[in-house]
Write an enzyme that holds these catalytic residues in place. Structure first.
Site, PDB file in Angstrom:
ATOM      1  N   HIS A 205       0.819  -1.211   0.000  1.00 20.14           N
ATOM      2  CA  HIS A 205       0.000   0.000   0.000  1.00 20.14           C
ATOM      3  C   HIS A 205       0.858   1.269   0.000  1.00 20.14           C
ATOM      4  O   HIS A 205       0.330   2.379  -0.185  1.00 20.14           O
ATOM      5  CB  HIS A 205      -0.937  -0.004   1.210  1.00 20.14           C
ATOM      6  CG  HIS A 205      -2.235   0.696   0.975  1.00 20.14           C
ATOM      7  ND1 HIS A 205      -2.464   1.503  -0.117  1.00 20.14           N
ATOM      8  CD2 HIS A 205      -3.396   0.720   1.692  1.00 20.14           C
ATOM      9  CE1 HIS A 205      -3.695   1.992  -0.058  1.00 20.14           C
ATOM     10  NE2 HIS A 205      -4.286   1.526   1.031  1.00 20.14           N
TER      11      HIS A 205
ATOM     12  N   ASP B 131      -2.215   2.192  -4.558  1.00 21.21           N
ATOM     13  CA  ASP B 131      -3.434   2.644  -3.892  1.00 21.21           C
ATOM     14  C   ASP B 131      -4.533   1.607  -4.067  1.00 21.21           C
ATOM     15  O   ASP B 131      -4.468   0.724  -4.926  1.00 21.21           O
ATOM     16  CB  ASP B 131      -3.889   3.987  -4.483  1.00 21.21           C
ATOM     17  CG  ASP B 131      -2.908   5.106  -4.165  1.00 21.21           C
ATOM     18  OD1 ASP B 131      -2.245   5.028  -3.117  1.00 21.21           O
ATOM     19  OD2 ASP B 131      -2.793   6.040  -4.980  1.00 21.21           O
TER      20      ASP B 131
END
Length: 516
Positions: free
Chosen positions: A487, A491
């Site tokens: 992450h 995204d």
């Protein structure tokens, strides 16, 4: 004089064990002729001769643990050089052959005596040092001493075993002699380059050492005439194997021998259960403790590093496999006849992932410090289970390959993985990984990233499930898909988009042909 050194062993691999020497000091060698074979926790590495000449000296004997770029041997460009042992063998005039001075009391220090007195009087003292432990490793714990003060040993015989946070390191004897004093007891923490013990190379002391305790010392020495490869011994202990036929030098059991024994079916041996004893007396027999193999330690370390480093998150979806299965069934016979390899599901998933990675390039990227490195190619890692643990061979430039090329590459890599013949080069450079837990029956799981990659796709079991399609409930072959991603650079939108594109490509395989 040309030095022969340990080659680069691969990403995150810092040491290896010398398995077999194919040449002896004094033997002539040709350029690129194989001199020896090294074993790492993953693969076997062959070391070729850098020049033509004569093998002058072997520095690292069979069974030694060596680090990257460590000195293995020396080659002279001229004729055969005579082997010199003056550094390791005491000169005759240094020996004191008097029988009255060779009893056990002369070589076994007592608590009330100066430990160094006796060895200094009859021979040359040598320090036994902590070897190089590997990149970024500065200390180790003394796990086991195989020799005690007063016991004799041969050159290269294992004296003790050290444990680091990465691997186990065996410490061989630098020369034949007698153990004089242990400076670091079992459980002690030692630094790289520190002193472990003191030994004496006095010949008369070495001969006289077993004179008093002959009944117990002789069998122990005899049982170590042929030392099995360290990786083979650990693998045998982990799998409870006791009778493996060795194909190495002098019948030495090698790692490949254990893998072959594990792969071949063996008759079941049923042992009669001992009479049930009270819980307190039977507690030890209900548990078994074995050391982790080096491969298992590496797997554990890398997976934990991945969890500790990446901001890992998993997103899920499911895919209707109807169209892929129909297309495969229609063309599998023709495919096999033309290309000589079976048409499986992995080529469809590889193509679908390549298609999605082109649209979401951050999933095919990695973090390097404060930079993001985007890869404009796809080196696809295909996770494979083996008898010794999980490995991830890499198919380079999978984005440029056809269905047949991908299937052939997967079949070749899978065979090498099962036989333990993958090289380090074949497991490096991956940009994305596919892991198929469905072959073991997994319905859903969250795969762990293979660092430094930023994405891994988890495939699962195909299962018939009722689905609502066009207002009707129909039974369809469904598979859950899982994408674990970093992450920090991927995204949620990119991760979900990637998984949707994979789903679309598999549910309508024609999209792959039209690049849609």
């Amino acid at each position: 004089m040309t030095e022969v050194r340990v080659p680069t062993l691969g990403e995150s691999v810092t040491e290896a064990t010398v398995a077999t020497w194919f040449k002896k000091p004094g033997d002539a060698v040709a350029v690129d002729e194989m001199l020896c074979e090294l074993e790492t926790d993953k693969v076997t590495v062959e070391v070729p001769a850098p020049i033509a000449g004569t093998l002058t000296e072997i520095v690292a004997a069979e069974g030694d643990t060596v680090g990257v770029d460590a000195l293995l041997a020396q080659i002279s460009e001229g004729g055969a050089a005579k082997k010199t042992d003056t550094d390791d063998t005491p000169k005759p005039e240094e020996k004191v052959p008097s029988s009255s001075d060779t009893g056990p009391s002369d070589i076994r220090p007592r608590d009330d005596e100066e430990p160094a007195e006796t060895p200094k009087s009859n021979g040359t003292e040598m320090d036994i040092m902590v070897p190089t432990l590997g990149e970024s490793v500065t200390e180790a714990t003394v796990s086991t001493w195989f020799k005690k003060p007063g016991q004799a040993f041969q050159a290269d015989e294992m004296l003790c075993e050290l444990e680091t946070d990465k691997v186990s390191v065996e410490v061989p004897a630098p020369a034949a002699g007698v153990m004089t004093k242990l400076l670091a007891e079992e459980g002690a923490t030692v630094e790289a380059g520190g002193k472990l013990a003191v030994m004496s190379t006095d010949g008369s002391a070495a001969v006289s050492a077993p004179s008093a305790p002959a009944a117990t010392a002789a069998p122990a020495t005899a049982s170590k005439d042929v030392e099995d490869a360290p990786s083979a011994k650990k693998m045998m202990a982990e799998n409870n194997l006791t009778d493996v036929k060795g194909t190495g030098k002098d019948g030495r059991v090698m790692k490949e021998d254990v893998l072959k024994a594990l792969a071949s079916p063996a008759p079941a041996v049923v042992q009669a259960a001992p009479p049930r004893a009270p819980v307190a007396a039977d507690q030890d027999s209900r548990e078994e403790r074995v050391k982790m193999t080096r491969l298992r330690q590496t797997i554990a370390r890398r997976l934990k590093e991945s969890q500790n480093t990446a901001a890992m998150l998993t997103t899920y979806n499911d895919v209707d496999m109807t169209e892929v299965m129909a297309l495969r069934n229609e063309y599998k016979d023709l495919f096999l006849k033309k290309h000589g390899v079976k048409l499986g599901f992995m080529s469809f998933f590889t193509k679908a992932c390549v298609h999605a990675l082109n649209e979401v390039p951050e999933v095919n990227a990695e973090i390097d410090g404060t930079d993001v490195v985007y890869k404009k190619y796809v080196n696809m890692g295909i996770a494979a289970g083996t008898p010794t643990g999980l490995v991830v061979p890499v198919i380079n430039d999978a984005d440029q390959m056809s269905f047949a090329g991908i299937e052939k590459a997967i079949a070749a890599m899978g065979a090498k993985a099962r036989d333990g013949k993958l090289t380090m080069a074949e497991m490096q450079g991956g940009t994305f990984t596919i892991s198929n837990g469905g072959v073991y029956g997994s319905l859903m799981s969250s795969p762990i990233l293979n660092p430094p990659q930023s994405g891994i796709l988890g495939m699962h079991k195909i299962q018939d499930r009722p689905m609502a399609i066009n207002g009707e409930v129909v039974i369809r072959p469904m598979m859950y898909l899982a994408l674990s991603y970093d992450h920090r650079i991927v995204d949620g939108k990119g991760a979900v988009t990637f998984l949707v594109r994979v789903k679309e490509a598999l549910e309508d395989p024609r999209r792959l042909l039209m690049d849609l």
